[in-house]
Design a protein around this motif. Structure first.
Motif, PDB file in Angstrom:
ATOM      1  N   LYS A  73      15.547 -25.618 -24.582  1.00 49.66           N
ATOM      2  CA  LYS A  73      14.422 -25.185 -23.735  1.00 49.66           C
ATOM      3  C   LYS A  73      13.141 -25.952 -24.085  1.00 49.66           C
ATOM      4  CE  LYS A  73      14.762 -20.808 -24.965  1.00 49.66           C
ATOM      5  NZ  LYS A  73      15.944 -20.804 -25.822  1.00 49.66           N
ATOM      6  N   GLY A 108      11.887 -18.101 -21.834  1.00 55.51           N
ATOM      7  CA  GLY A 108      11.830 -19.551 -21.873  1.00 55.51           C
ATOM      8  C   GLY A 108      11.475 -20.105 -23.237  1.00 55.51           C
ATOM      9  N   ARG A 166      14.128 -19.955 -18.741  1.00 54.86           N
ATOM     10  CA  ARG A 166      13.425 -19.573 -17.517  1.00 54.86           C
ATOM     11  C   ARG A 166      13.571 -20.702 -16.510  1.00 54.86           C
ATOM     12  NH1 ARG A 166       7.165 -17.315 -17.054  1.00 54.86           N
ATOM     13  NH2 ARG A 166       7.037 -17.417 -14.766  1.00 54.86           N
TER      14      ARG A 166
END
Length: 271
Positions: free
Chosen positions: A179, A77, A84
């Motif tokens: 992200k 992540g 993630r």
């Protein structure tokens, strides 16, 4: 850091396979220290908003100063690792040792290693050292939190408000790409969740048997000196605490030379 640091250390990128996604890693090896292959490598555990690239040139300088291989990886992540889907569970600090770090150990064949964790990465390093007392030969925490102190939670709440500013968010995008929003929530939502407020390293620290160096800044906005005091006071191995004057939350950037000297002396007699 100087250009000499970069020329005397070789860096290579690698990937760690995990059933839930690939983890990005980078390895620094001192080119002028043949004995480095016989020494336990140093593994870096990044902070809540961190990644491999945000260590900047510190890993290379650390490799050169200690004559050891240094390995840093992006947690799932973060940074260049795969995204993630879920948010970290309440026990995410201990979960790193159970579910994620074993894949890193296997990928790099780490029969023994030195754990070096910054901020929440320090808590993760503590858990790895406690879970693998025969493999972890030394533990270094830097600005680590041992529990959610009021100062810690206040500073995180302030930071959460600051990140409403798009220019602040763009700093995260630079290192985490799309992200970035997940990274921010993974930090602030986890720590500010009332269910997390009972978390503590106290039950884990006595299981740490290796030598411990706890580095902390005098003016760390994310935790007072009670944290390194607790870490060194409760750990089961020989411990050393270093409180750096006029230093905040990132000693390896604010006082890089001092941190490198402390770590080098601490590891001088380690295998």
């Amino acid at each position: 850091m100087t250009d000499h640091t970069l020329s005397a250390v070789e860096a290579r990128d690698a990937w760690v396979e995990h059933p839930l996604g690939k983890l990005f890693a980078r390895v620094w090896t001192p080119t002028d220290t043949p004995a480095s292959s016989d020494r336990a490598p140093i593994v870096l555990f990044h902070d809540s908003l961190g990644c491999v690239d945000l260590w900047r040139d510190f890993p290379g300088a650390l490799s050169l100063a200690t004559g050891r291989e240094v390995i840093a990886y992006d947690r799932l992540g973060f940074g260049k690792s795969d995204p993630r889907g879920d948010m970290p569970a309440v026990d995410f600090v201990a979960d790193e040792a159970r579910r994620w770090f074993p894949a890193v150990r296997e990928r790099f064949g780490l029969s023994r290693y030195i754990a070096f964790g910054h901020s929440v990465g320090g808590g993760m390093a503590v858990n790895c050292a406690a879970a693998e007392p025969d493999a972890c030969v030394a533990l270094i925490t830097e600005s680590a939190q041992a529990f959610p102190e009021e100062r810690t939670l206040h500073s995180i709440a302030v930071a959460k408000e600051q990140f409403r500013d798009d220019s602040q968010r763009q700093r995260l995008v630079k290192y985490h790409g799309d992200k970035a929003e997940w990274v921010l929530h993974a930090w602030t939502d986890s720590w500010l969740d009332p269910a997390f407020h009972s978390w503590s390293l106290a039950p884990v620290l006595p299981k740490v048997r290796c030598p411990v160096l706890a580095i902390h800044g005098e003016y760390d906005e994310y935790g007072s000196s009670i944290h390194p005091e607790m870490i060194t006071g409760l750990c089961g191995g020989v411990s050393q605490m270093e409180l750096l004057a006029d230093t905040h939350h990132v000693p390896h950037r604010e006082r890089d030379g001092e941190v490198l000297a402390l770590v080098s002396r601490f590891l001088a007699s380690s295998p």
